[in-house]
Design a protein around this motif. Structure first.
Motif, short mmCIF file in Angstrom:
data_model
loop_
_atom_site.label_atom_id
_atom_site.label_comp_id
_atom_site.label_asym_id
_atom_site.label_seq_id
_atom_site.Cartn_x
_atom_site.Cartn_y
_atom_site.Cartn_z
N ALA A 13 0.82 -1.22 0.00
CA ALA A 13 0.00 0.00 0.00
C ALA A 13 0.86 1.27 0.00
N SER A 14 2.16 1.12 0.10
CA SER A 14 3.05 2.30 0.05
C SER A 14 3.44 2.64 -1.38
N GLY A 15 3.02 1.84 -2.34
CA GLY A 15 3.38 2.09 -3.74
C GLY A 15 2.32 2.91 -4.46
N LEU A 16 2.55 3.13 -5.73
CA LEU A 16 1.66 3.99 -6.53
C LEU A 16 0.22 3.46 -6.56
N ILE A 17 0.05 2.25 -7.07
CA ILE A 17 -1.32 1.71 -7.19
C ILE A 17 -1.88 1.38 -5.81
N GLY A 18 -1.04 0.79 -4.96
CA GLY A 18 -1.49 0.37 -3.63
C GLY A 18 -2.05 1.52 -2.81
N ASN A 37 6.85 -2.12 2.65
CA ASN A 37 8.04 -2.96 2.80
C ASN A 37 9.23 -2.12 3.24
N SER A 38 9.70 -1.19 2.37
CA SER A 38 10.88 -0.40 2.71
C SER A 38 10.58 1.09 2.88
N PHE A 39 9.35 1.50 2.59
CA PHE A 39 9.00 2.93 2.65
C PHE A 39 7.87 3.10 3.68
N SER A 48 7.21 -7.99 4.64
CA SER A 48 7.97 -8.40 3.46
C SER A 48 7.30 -9.64 2.89
N LEU A 49 7.01 -9.58 1.61
CA LEU A 49 6.33 -10.72 0.96
C LEU A 49 7.16 -11.99 1.02
N THR A 50 8.47 -11.84 1.19
CA THR A 50 9.33 -13.02 1.19
C THR A 50 9.39 -13.67 2.58
N ILE A 73 8.30 -6.62 -6.88
CA ILE A 73 9.50 -5.96 -7.42
C ILE A 73 9.09 -5.44 -8.78
N THR A 74 9.19 -4.11 -8.94
CA THR A 74 8.67 -3.49 -10.17
C THR A 74 9.77 -2.84 -11.02
N ASN A 75 11.01 -2.90 -10.52
CA ASN A 75 12.12 -2.34 -11.31
C ASN A 75 12.56 -3.39 -12.33
N VAL A 135 12.57 -11.03 -17.27
CA VAL A 135 12.36 -11.77 -16.01
C VAL A 135 11.11 -11.23 -15.30
N TYR A 136 10.98 -9.90 -15.25
CA TYR A 136 9.82 -9.29 -14.61
C TYR A 136 8.53 -9.79 -15.27
N GLY A 137 8.49 -9.74 -16.60
CA GLY A 137 7.29 -10.17 -17.33
C GLY A 137 7.00 -11.64 -17.08
N SER A 139 7.90 -13.37 -14.43
CA SER A 139 7.45 -13.58 -13.05
C SER A 139 5.94 -13.31 -12.95
N LYS A 140 5.48 -12.29 -13.65
CA LYS A 140 4.06 -11.95 -13.60
C LYS A 140 3.21 -13.00 -14.32
N ALA A 141 3.74 -13.48 -15.47
CA ALA A 141 3.00 -14.50 -16.24
C ALA A 141 2.86 -15.79 -15.41
N GLY A 161 1.78 1.33 -17.83
CA GLY A 161 2.14 2.75 -17.87
C GLY A 161 1.36 3.60 -16.89
N VAL A 162 1.42 3.22 -15.61
CA VAL A 162 0.55 3.87 -14.62
C VAL A 162 1.19 5.18 -14.14
N TYR A 163 0.36 6.23 -14.09
CA TYR A 163 0.81 7.52 -13.57
C TYR A 163 -0.19 8.00 -12.54
N SER A 167 3.25 9.14 -2.90
CA SER A 167 4.16 9.58 -1.85
C SER A 167 5.62 9.47 -2.28
N GLN A 168 5.95 8.42 -3.02
CA GLN A 168 7.36 8.15 -3.30
C GLN A 168 7.88 8.92 -4.52
N GLY A 169 6.98 9.56 -5.28
CA GLY A 169 7.40 10.39 -6.41
C GLY A 169 8.21 9.66 -7.46
N LYS A 170 7.96 8.37 -7.66
CA LYS A 170 8.82 7.56 -8.54
C LYS A 170 8.32 7.48 -9.97
N ASN A 171 7.00 7.72 -10.18
CA ASN A 171 6.50 7.34 -11.51
C ASN A 171 6.96 8.31 -12.58
N1 LIG Z 1 3.25 1.22 -12.45
C1 LIG Z 1 3.03 0.64 -13.62
O1 LIG Z 1 3.18 1.27 -14.68
C2 LIG Z 1 2.57 -0.80 -13.68
C3 LIG Z 1 2.30 -1.34 -14.93
C4 LIG Z 1 1.88 -2.65 -15.02
C5 LIG Z 1 1.72 -3.41 -13.87
N2 LIG Z 1 2.01 -2.87 -12.67
C6 LIG Z 1 1.91 -3.73 -11.49
O2 LIG Z 1 1.09 -3.11 -10.52
C7 LIG Z 1 1.59 -3.38 -9.21
C8 LIG Z 1 1.81 -2.06 -8.47
O3 LIG Z 1 2.67 -1.25 -9.23
P1 LIG Z 1 3.16 0.16 -8.65
O4 LIG Z 1 3.50 1.01 -9.81
O5 LIG Z 1 2.19 0.64 -7.63
O6 LIG Z 1 4.51 -0.27 -7.96
P2 LIG Z 1 5.39 0.50 -6.90
O7 LIG Z 1 4.98 1.92 -6.79
O8 LIG Z 1 6.81 0.16 -7.22
O9 LIG Z 1 4.99 -0.20 -5.52
C9 LIG Z 1 5.37 -1.51 -5.26
C10 LIG Z 1 4.87 -1.87 -3.88
O10 LIG Z 1 5.38 -3.17 -3.57
C11 LIG Z 1 5.99 -3.14 -2.27
N3 LIG Z 1 7.02 -4.14 -2.22
C12 LIG Z 1 8.16 -4.22 -2.96
N4 LIG Z 1 8.89 -5.29 -2.56
C13 LIG Z 1 8.18 -5.89 -1.55
C14 LIG Z 1 8.41 -7.01 -0.74
N5 LIG Z 1 9.51 -7.77 -0.84
N6 LIG Z 1 7.48 -7.31 0.19
C15 LIG Z 1 6.35 -6.58 0.33
N7 LIG Z 1 6.07 -5.50 -0.42
C16 LIG Z 1 6.99 -5.16 -1.35
C17 LIG Z 1 6.53 -1.72 -2.16
O11 LIG Z 1 6.79 -1.40 -0.81
P3 LIG Z 1 7.88 -0.30 -0.39
O12 LIG Z 1 7.82 0.79 -1.42
O13 LIG Z 1 7.44 0.12 0.98
O14 LIG Z 1 9.20 -0.99 -0.38
C18 LIG Z 1 5.38 -0.94 -2.76
O15 LIG Z 1 4.37 -0.76 -1.81
C19 LIG Z 1 2.88 -4.17 -9.40
O16 LIG Z 1 2.61 -5.51 -9.15
C20 LIG Z 1 3.26 -3.95 -10.84
O17 LIG Z 1 3.91 -5.07 -11.35
C21 LIG Z 1 2.43 -1.56 -12.54
#
Ligand SMILES: NC(=O)c1ccc[n+]([C@@H]2O[C@H](COP(=O)([O-])OP(=O)(O)OC[C@H]3O[C@@H](n4cnc5c(N)ncnc54)[C@H](OP(=O)(O)O)[C@@H]3O)[C@@H](O)[C@H]2O)c1
Length: 301
Positions: A13-18, A37-39, A48-50, A73-75, A135-137, A139-141, A161-163, A167-171
């Motif tokens: 929930a600390s990420g963009l979509i969450g 997880n880290s923010f 931690s999901l792991t 992991i979204t990087n 690898v990312y693709g 893992s999701k598949a 391509g989510v915008y 909070s984290q200003g990453k997109n």
């Molecule tokens: N953004 C896009 O353009 C896009 C496009 C297609 C699909 N998606 C999918 O949509 C989902 C959300 O994307 P997003 O853009 O919101 O990603 P994001 O901003 O990078 O957020 C990822 C979230 O996952 C958490 N996370 C990372 N590693 C973790 C771990 N080991 N254990 C528990 N939590 C962990 C992060 O927590 P911390 O930040 O606190 O570490 C953060 O809350 C992802 O599954 C992504 O693959 C996104």
């Protein structure tokens, strides 16, 4: 007394979509718990999901009827050289969550991507054949398949391509505006086509699908196809910024570690028909996000 039927957990929930899932779910009358997880963010719990034990612990303690998993992991480039860690975070926990939800009768909402496709013939329907390039693709598949085969009720939201405000200003949009404001240049590929998606809209559509008891795969993205350079230029124009710092390049010139699908993007006929609403187009989404440029580092409102 808590209505267990409207109790949800957002992992990531600390990420963009969450963050938007958390806000929107509450607006729609759900009791929504969230993890980071880290923010760290006030009101969210660490997970931690792991950490299998911690994951099972929080599920058993809260007993949510819906577990939403944007956490991953979204990087994409980092994932390419860290396959084991990527699968340990993006795949293995889905098996555990799905098995827990199957036994509890709960719903798992998993977030996936158009990177499950090879980008030769996008935009894609839900049932097009997967062929991930990275690898990312992959893992999701694989995680999608695990959820589908698990016997749990699963809803797979594919987006791209989510915008949006975060909070984290990453997109991409936030990084782009920061670069332009500092007078810098940003190289943006003109040969990568997708369907940019507004995070609050992705969250709104997800909760509507949940409320309609939907399962299976749904594309939830913006309805407009466009290349990334045009999208970047639109962001600058809508906020009155000069576009000269946006340099158009071809993807191969960026020397990225992971391959990207070039003709990507998602078709939204299924979700539009199911909900009777079209996802927000890019001008409306960007205007909402960039309205006067204020408060970008937040997901309120
Ligand atoms: N953004 C896009 O353009 C896009 C496009 C297609 C699909 N998606 C999918 O949509 C989902 C959300 O994307 P997003 O853009 O919101 O990603 P994001 O901003 O990078 O957020 C990822 C979230 O996952 C958490 N996370 C990372 N590693 C973790 C771990 N080991 N254990 C528990 N939590 C962990 C992060 O927590 P911390 O930040 O606190 O570490 C953060 O809350 C992802 O599954 C992504 O693959 C996104």
């Amino acid at each position: 007394m808590t209505d267990q039927k409207r109790k949800a957990l957002v992992i990531g929930a600390s990420g963009l979509i969450g963050s938007h899932l958390l806000t929107r779910g509450r607006v729609m009358g759900w009791e929504v718990h969230g993890t980071y997880n880290s923010f760290p963010i006030e009101g969210l719990r660490h997970l931690s999901l792991t950490d299998r034990e911690a994951l099972l612990g929080i599920l058993n303690e809260l007993r949510p009827s819906v577990v939403l998993v944007p956490g991953a992991i979204t990087n994409v480039d980092w994932a390419e050289t860290h396959e084991e860690e990527t699968f340990a975070c993006n795949v293995d926990p889905i098996r555990l969550i799905a098995s827990w939800a199957r036994d509890e009768g709960g719903l798992v909402v998993f977030f996936s991507t158009d990177y499950v496709f090879d980008g030769k013939s996008g935009p894609y329907y839900e049932d097009n054949e997967k062929n991930p390039l990275s690898v990312y693709g992959r893992s999701k598949a694989v995680a999608e398949d695990i959820l589908i085969d698990s016997g749990a009720r699963g809803l797979i939201i594919r987006t791209t391509g989510v915008y949006g405000k975060e909070s984290q200003g990453k997109n991409f949009v936030l990084r782009l505006l920061k670069t332009l404001d500092s007078g810098g240049e940003i190289k943006v590929p003109k040969d990568q086509i997708g369907s940019p998606s507004h995070a609050p809209d992705v969250a709104r559509f997800t909760w509507r699908l949940i409320d309609k008891n939907q399962t299976g795969i749904f594309n939830v993205s913006g309805p407009c196809l466009m290349d990334r350079w045009t999208f970047a230029t639109l962001c600058a124009q809508l906020t009155g910024r000069p576009t000269k710092g946006i340099i158009d390049v071809r993807t191969e010139e960026l020397n990225q570690v992971a391959r990207r699908p070039l003709k990507g993007g998602l078709l939204v006929h299924k979700v539009t028909k199911t909900l009777g609403v079209l996802p927000q187009d890019v001008v409306s989404g960007l205007s909402e996000m960039l309205d006067s440029g204020k408060g970008l580092i937040s997901c309120e409102g």
